[in-house]
Structures are given as structure tokens and as C-alpha cells.
Design a protein around this motif. Sequence first.
Motif, mmCIF file in Angstrom:
data_model
loop_
_atom_site.group_PDB
_atom_site.id
_atom_site.type_symbol
_atom_site.label_atom_id
_atom_site.label_comp_id
_atom_site.label_asym_id
_atom_site.label_seq_id
_atom_site.Cartn_x
_atom_site.Cartn_y
_atom_site.Cartn_z
ATOM 1 N N TYR A 143 1.012 -1.153 -0.092
ATOM 2 C CA TYR A 143 -0.071 0.034 -0.079
ATOM 3 C C TYR A 143 0.778 1.320 0.124
ATOM 4 C CZ TYR A 143 -3.757 -3.188 1.140
ATOM 5 O OH TYR A 143 -4.794 -4.170 1.008
ATOM 6 N N ASP A 144 1.731 1.190 0.825
ATOM 7 C CA ASP A 144 2.506 2.463 0.969
ATOM 8 C C ASP A 144 3.303 3.037 -0.336
ATOM 9 O OD1 ASP A 144 1.437 2.262 3.637
ATOM 10 O OD2 ASP A 144 3.521 2.838 4.552
ATOM 11 N N LEU A 145 4.172 2.323 -0.663
ATOM 12 C CA LEU A 145 5.315 2.465 -1.966
ATOM 13 C C LEU A 145 4.239 2.575 -3.204
ATOM 14 C CD1 LEU A 145 8.270 0.018 -1.512
ATOM 15 C CD2 LEU A 145 7.695 2.178 -0.543
ATOM 16 N N PRO A 146 3.165 2.053 -3.130
ATOM 17 C CA PRO A 146 2.541 2.319 -4.537
ATOM 18 C C PRO A 146 1.778 3.572 -4.371
ATOM 19 C CG PRO A 146 2.143 0.048 -3.974
ATOM 20 C CD PRO A 146 2.794 0.705 -2.750
ATOM 21 N N ALA A 147 1.291 3.838 -3.202
ATOM 22 C CA ALA A 147 0.596 5.268 -3.170
ATOM 23 C C ALA A 147 1.841 6.418 -3.429
ATOM 24 C CB ALA A 147 0.052 5.495 -1.680
ATOM 25 N N VAL A 148 2.655 6.224 -2.786
ATOM 26 C CA VAL A 148 4.007 7.098 -2.878
ATOM 27 C C VAL A 148 4.494 7.243 -4.468
ATOM 28 C CG1 VAL A 148 6.296 7.956 -2.329
ATOM 29 C CG2 VAL A 148 4.723 7.276 -0.521
ATOM 30 N N ILE A 149 4.593 6.401 -4.998
ATOM 31 C CA ILE A 149 4.883 6.385 -6.343
ATOM 32 C C ILE A 149 4.023 6.892 -7.191
ATOM 33 C CG2 ILE A 149 5.444 4.893 -8.517
ATOM 34 C CD1 ILE A 149 6.612 2.789 -6.563
ATOM 35 N N ASP A 150 2.771 6.634 -7.150
ATOM 36 C CA ASP A 150 1.823 7.353 -8.028
ATOM 37 C C ASP A 150 1.698 8.553 -7.732
ATOM 38 O OD1 ASP A 150 0.876 4.874 -9.313
ATOM 39 O OD2 ASP A 150 -0.738 4.623 -7.901
ATOM 40 N N TYR A 151 1.804 9.013 -6.443
ATOM 41 C CA TYR A 151 1.794 10.514 -6.123
ATOM 42 C C TYR A 151 2.764 11.154 -6.782
ATOM 43 C CZ TYR A 151 1.503 14.860 -3.135
ATOM 44 O OH TYR A 151 1.274 16.163 -2.848
ATOM 45 N N VAL A 152 4.190 10.713 -6.720
ATOM 46 C CA VAL A 152 5.211 11.483 -7.239
ATOM 47 C C VAL A 152 4.962 11.554 -8.746
ATOM 48 C CG1 VAL A 152 7.751 11.151 -7.632
ATOM 49 C CG2 VAL A 152 6.920 10.608 -5.224
ATOM 50 N N GLN A 157 4.584 14.677 -13.337
ATOM 51 C CA GLN A 157 4.417 14.276 -14.754
ATOM 52 C C GLN A 157 5.346 13.252 -15.475
ATOM 53 O OE1 GLN A 157 1.020 14.961 -16.231
ATOM 54 N NE2 GLN A 157 0.919 14.862 -14.069
ATOM 55 N N LYS A 158 5.815 12.420 -14.743
ATOM 56 C CA LYS A 158 6.896 11.363 -15.470
ATOM 57 C C LYS A 158 6.185 10.036 -15.406
ATOM 58 C CE LYS A 158 10.264 14.281 -15.804
ATOM 59 N NZ LYS A 158 11.122 14.720 -17.128
ATOM 60 N N SER A 159 6.981 9.324 -16.352
ATOM 61 C CA SER A 159 6.184 8.011 -16.452
ATOM 62 C C SER A 159 7.140 6.883 -15.592
ATOM 63 C CB SER A 159 6.228 7.256 -17.780
ATOM 64 O OG SER A 159 7.659 7.443 -18.238
ATOM 65 N N LYS A 160 8.209 7.274 -15.240
ATOM 66 C CA LYS A 160 9.062 6.544 -14.325
ATOM 67 C C LYS A 160 9.794 7.099 -13.110
ATOM 68 C CE LYS A 160 9.866 2.640 -17.415
ATOM 69 N NZ LYS A 160 10.783 1.704 -18.380
#
Length: 402
Positions: A143-152, A157-160
Motif C-alpha cells: 500500500y505505502d510504496l504504490p501510493a507514494v510512487i503514484d503521487y510522485v 508528470q513522469k512515467s517512471k
Amino acid sequence: MLGSCAALVVVSVISYGTHGFETPKQNFTNVVESFGYPTEVHEVETEDGYLLNVFRVPYGQKSEAKQPNEYPVIINHGLMGSAENFIIGGPKKALPYVLADHGYDVWLCNARGTHHSRKHRTLDPDKDMAKFWRFSWHEIGVYDLPAVIDYVLNITQKSKVNFIGHSQGTTTFFVMGAERPEYNDKIGVMVGMAPSAFLGHLKDPSIRFFAPNYRYLQSLAESLQVYELIPKFLLSNEALRSISKILCEEDAPTRNICSNVLLAMAGYTPGQIDPDTITLIVSTGPGGASVYQALHYAQLVTTGRFIKYDWGSKENLKRYNSTKPPEYNFNNIKSPVALMYGESDIVVTKEDVEILATHLPNLVDFYKVPYESWSHMDFVWAKDLDKYVNKRLLRILKKFRE
């Protein structure tokens, strides 16, 4: 991953007691901005309602544009750590400063349960303890890492995004890659320092002693209603604060006790720690965690396998359709992964890192720090970080810039 719970309690009392460290978020901001770097604090909500504070250093000290750098990178801390672990060494050594000065937009995680992220949309960590703290590092990865990655990625506005983890910060990444494989496509490269997945060869005697008793320790903690690895009341005991203040003042003759406790707790090379940084290390103190995080690691040590949490036969059957917890599927981890380890790390040993390397489908770099006594916390505290870690890390990141 750190050492025994007893040592963690001592250090927590020292760090909080010496400095009255009630608002750590301000400490991060004050320290980083005192060196001329900008900071931002972002709140990220997970799918299951936890509220995480994520710190950002968007550009470097000498940036003329005063705009976020082009390349986002996420840094993730270890057990009982926080974002502050990575700012100890100052601008010439500590990773956030170095990365910001090399064109990276730096985001630092604070996992659920740390003093920065001790929040939830509906649960109170002190009143709803049994529910709030019922997570291990599995949930941080899911949960935490996916949420942070999507937020960043949404903000930049980057893809990776590139990812750097230390100890538990790598464990949670491997969980995410295995359990949420769709996120592999959002990672440029992952760099794992002291990567913690297989721990069957762990040499720390205190962990070795407690690990086989994880079932009893879980029952004991739950019966006593102790769910936070360092209960909050230990951090507010005025008598203990007064004692620790006497021991750890900068001019106190017993100040070395602080250093010795850190050594026993975390494992670092004495010659690699600047005496002047000890105060900052203890002032940023343990970050907080759930007891289930430590117990989950105990299960890895005992079994020698990278497995999901063992909740007991009945609960396992409900969760996993099996009486025993399954292993994480490394075949799902398609992201490019680079591994770094220290020869003298008694928590993450050479043998276990070599086992991990054989399980990763896309291993792009395998690096032993060429310093014989390099240990677990040297990856975040050592005075020779630039020489032994940062140069190699920057070369790896540069290969995966988009």
C-alpha cells in the motif's frame, strides 16, 4: 533492519530525552534548509487510509532555475528509521543533497507507523491500537510504496521514477514488485543497499536469540496490548529524559554511551562515524514501527525464506488458502535491480545477498563495498559514503535516466 528491541528502547529514550524531540518534521526541514536546500512536505493517503508524510528536496543548493529537477527518485528507509536517516552526513556525503546537486528531484518516504506518518483517516494510533498497528512491512510494500510512487509520478508528470532503498526499504520494494507487479513498469531502476529478503545467515546474536520465539513474542505483545515497537509512554517519561540528558550532552564524559548503544543496536563501523554527527543521529532517533514488522523479520531469520507473515494455521488458511505462509514470487519483479552490501554486515550477510541475487530476474549490478569492515548502517551514516557508495550509485542512476 536494526538490532534487539532492548537496544531500540534505550536509543529512543536517549534521542527523545536529550533533545525533547517532539516535532521531528521540523527537524528534517530545519536541518536540510540550514544547508541551503529547499524542502517540501507532502501528505499521501494509502488505499487503506494511512496518511504518510513524504519529504521532498526538489533541487540542489546551487540551482539557478529554482525549479524541480528533471529526474525524480524515491528514497526509502529501514526498520525503525525515517527520512532523517539520510541527512546525517551533510551536503558532501548525505544522499538527498548529493542527488539534488546531480539533477535529481528527491522524495523521501516515511512509512506508516513512523513518527512522521503516525496517522490514519479513521483510526487513532493510541485509541485503536489493535487495528492501527496490525501491519508488517508487507502492507508497506503493498500500500505505502504504490501510493507514494503514484503521487510522485502525478506531481512530476513522469512515467517512471528511480528508487533507492536501505534494509527494510528494499524489503518493501521486493514485496511491491511481487504483489503489485504492475508497478515494475513505473520503476527506472531500483538500488538496494543492505538488501533484506533472505536472512537465514544473519549473524546478529540478539536477533538470533529472539527470532525463534516469534510466536510467543506475538502472543505476549497482544496480551499486553503492546503493538507499537517502542510504546509512546516510553518516549514521554520525564525521569528517563532527565537521566538520558545527563548521559548524552555533548560535553558529558559519558557521551560515548550513546555511540556504543548505536553500535550495539544498528551495526556501523566506528571509524566511519564522525563524532560530531552522533548528536544528530540520536536527535533524529528511532522512527517508530509496528511490532509485527520485527516479528515478520524474525520469521525470515527462522525459516531462511522470503515469506508472507505467519499468522498461525487458522488465520493463514483464511488469508492464503494454506496453513503455511507462501513465499513471495520473485519472478514478478521485472524492474532493473542493483544490489549493494557490506562485508561486515551481521544482519544482511554476503551469503544471503548472493541468494537474493539468484532470485532476481533483472539484476543489473552486484556490488560489494570495497571496505572490509563496512556494515549495516554505514550505508546511511559513514563518512566515506561519497567514495564507496555515492559514486557507484550515481553511475547506476545515470544509465537509467529518461
